[in-house]
Design a protein around this motif. Structure first.
Motif, PDB file in Angstrom:
ATOM      1  N   SER A 102       0.858  -1.194   0.000  1.00 41.31           N
ATOM      2  CA  SER A 102       0.000   0.000   0.000  1.00 41.31           C
ATOM      3  C   SER A 102       0.886   1.234   0.000  1.00 41.31           C
ATOM      4  O   SER A 102       1.927   1.266   0.664  1.00 41.31           O
ATOM      5  N   THR A 103       0.466   2.245  -0.762  1.00 39.02           N
ATOM      6  CA  THR A 103       1.273   3.450  -0.899  1.00 39.02           C
ATOM      7  C   THR A 103       0.412   4.689  -0.714  1.00 39.02           C
ATOM      8  O   THR A 103      -0.663   4.802  -1.310  1.00 39.02           O
ATOM      9  N   ILE A 104       0.885   5.590   0.120  1.00 34.94           N
ATOM     10  CA  ILE A 104       0.251   6.895   0.308  1.00 34.94           C
ATOM     11  C   ILE A 104       0.989   7.862  -0.606  1.00 34.94           C
ATOM     12  O   ILE A 104       2.198   8.061  -0.463  1.00 34.94           O
ATOM     13  N   VAL A 105       0.264   8.429  -1.575  1.00 31.28           N
ATOM     14  CA  VAL A 105       0.834   9.405  -2.498  1.00 31.28           C
ATOM     15  C   VAL A 105       0.223  10.749  -2.127  1.00 31.28           C
ATOM     16  O   VAL A 105      -0.981  10.933  -2.243  1.00 31.28           O
ATOM     17  N   TYR A 106       1.072  11.667  -1.644  1.00 28.89           N
ATOM     18  CA  TYR A 106       0.511  12.976  -1.298  1.00 28.89           C
ATOM     19  C   TYR A 106       1.145  14.056  -2.152  1.00 28.89           C
ATOM     20  O   TYR A 106       2.324  14.023  -2.462  1.00 28.89           O
ATOM     21  N   PHE A 107       0.299  14.971  -2.599  1.00 31.01           N
ATOM     22  CA  PHE A 107       0.698  16.078  -3.460  1.00 31.01           C
ATOM     23  C   PHE A 107       0.722  17.355  -2.629  1.00 31.01           C
ATOM     24  O   PHE A 107      -0.244  17.646  -1.922  1.00 31.01           O
ATOM     25  N   TYR A 108       1.819  18.099  -2.732  1.00 31.43           N
ATOM     26  CA  TYR A 108       1.948  19.355  -1.996  1.00 31.43           C
ATOM     27  C   TYR A 108       2.490  20.428  -2.932  1.00 31.43           C
ATOM     28  O   TYR A 108       3.260  20.133  -3.843  1.00 31.43           O
ATOM     29  N   PRO A 109       2.087  21.689  -2.737  1.00 30.64           N
ATOM     30  CA  PRO A 109       2.415  22.742  -3.699  1.00 30.64           C
ATOM     31  C   PRO A 109       3.885  23.131  -3.813  1.00 30.64           C
ATOM     32  O   PRO A 109       4.375  23.324  -4.922  1.00 30.64           O
ATOM     33  N   ALA A 110       4.609  23.277  -2.700  1.00 34.90           N
ATOM     34  CA  ALA A 110       5.973  23.801  -2.808  1.00 34.90           C
ATOM     35  C   ALA A 110       6.806  23.446  -1.585  1.00 34.90           C
ATOM     36  O   ALA A 110       6.424  23.750  -0.455  1.00 34.90           O
ATOM     37  N   ALA A 111       7.959  22.848  -1.831  1.00 29.72           N
ATOM     38  CA  ALA A 111       8.883  22.499  -0.760  1.00 29.72           C
ATOM     39  C   ALA A 111       9.350  23.742  -0.013  1.00 29.72           C
ATOM     40  O   ALA A 111       9.468  24.822  -0.598  1.00 29.72           O
ATOM     41  N   SER A 112       9.582  23.569   1.270  1.00 27.23           N
ATOM     42  CA  SER A 112      10.162  24.596   2.143  1.00 27.23           C
ATOM     43  C   SER A 112       9.252  25.785   2.419  1.00 27.23           C
ATOM     44  O   SER A 112       9.719  26.813   2.916  1.00 27.23           O
ATOM     45  N   THR A 113       7.971  25.671   2.108  1.00 23.61           N
ATOM     46  CA  THR A 113       7.008  26.693   2.514  1.00 23.61           C
ATOM     47  C   THR A 113       6.420  26.246   3.849  1.00 23.61           C
ATOM     48  O   THR A 113       6.470  25.058   4.196  1.00 23.61           O
ATOM     49  N   PRO A 114       5.875  27.156   4.638  1.00 23.41           N
ATOM     50  CA  PRO A 114       5.420  26.783   5.987  1.00 23.41           C
ATOM     51  C   PRO A 114       4.421  25.620   6.017  1.00 23.41           C
ATOM     52  O   PRO A 114       4.595  24.670   6.778  1.00 23.41           O
ATOM     53  N   GLY A 115       3.367  25.685   5.211  1.00 26.99           N
ATOM     54  CA  GLY A 115       2.362  24.622   5.235  1.00 26.99           C
ATOM     55  C   GLY A 115       2.909  23.295   4.750  1.00 26.99           C
ATOM     56  O   GLY A 115       2.651  22.238   5.348  1.00 26.99           O
TER      57      GLY A 115
END
Length: 161
Positions: free
Chosen positions: A33-46
Motif C-alpha cells: 500500500s502506498t500513500i501518495v501525497y501532493f503538496y504545492p511547494a517544498a520549504s514553505t510553511p504549510g
C-alpha cells in the motif's frame, strides 16, 4: 483539470525522479500500500508542516504496511535541500510538468486573494497493493491532515505488523 480519482479506480502509474535523481515508479510498489501525497511547494510553511507530520508518523505508517511518497512541482535540487533540511526519509518526487498531478486530479483551478490561477491542489491518494485507489482526499489542509489520515486508515487501532 483531470477528473478526480475515486475509490476503486486504477491509480495512474508514473515514474518520477526523487530528491537524489533516482527514478521511482508506482508500479515498483505493487504488492504494498502506498500513500501518495501532493503538496504545492517544498520549504514553505504549510508544506513543511505536512512533510514533518508524515516524517513523524512514518514508522506507524510503515508498521501498518504503508509507504509514503510526496510529489510536488519542485525541481530535484529543491527537493534534495528540503529533505536534508527537514530530515525527511521518504521519497520526495519531482513533477515539474505536473503531468502526474493532472492524472491524479491534483492540478486545477485555485483562488487566492481574489486571483484565480492553475496550481497544485493539496491532495492525498492511498493506493492499495493491486494498484487501485483505496482512498482519495482533495483540498486537504496542511495542518492536521496526517492525523486525520491516520484516523481514516484506523492506524491508531491497529496492532503493529
Amino acid at each position: 483539470m483531470a477528473d478526480r480519482l475515486t475509490t476503486g479506480a486504477d491509480a495512474p502509474d508514473f515514474t518520477l525522479k526523487d530528491s537524489s535523481g533516482k527514478d521511482v515508479s508506482l508500479a515498483s510498489r505493487r504488492g504494498r500500500s502506498t500513500i501518495v501525497y501532493f503538496y504545492p511547494a517544498a520549504s514553505t510553511p504549510g508544506c513543511t508542516k505536512e512533510a514533518c507530520d508524515f516524517r513523524d508518523s512514518l514508522a506507524s505508517f510503515q508498521s501498518a504496511g504503508y509507504e509514503v511518497l510526496g510529489i510536488s512541482p519542485d525541481p530535484v535540487a529543491k527537493l534534495a535541500a528540503f529533505a536534508a533540511n527537514e530530515g525527511l526519509s521518504f521519497p520526495l518526487l519531482s513533477d515539474e510538468d505536473h503531468a502526474v498531478a493532472e492524472a491524479y486530479g491534483a492540478w486545477g483551478e485555485k483562488k487566492n486573494y481574489g486571483r484565480t490561477y492553475q496550481g497544485l491542489i493539496r491532495s492525498t491518494i492511498v493506493v492499495d497493493p493491486e494498484g487501485k485507489v483505496a482512498l482519495a482526499q482533495y483540498n486537504v489542509r496542511a495542518t492536521g491532515h496526517v492525523a486525520k489520515l491516520r484516523r481514516d486508515l484506523e492506524l491508531d487501532r491497529q496492532p503493529a505488523k
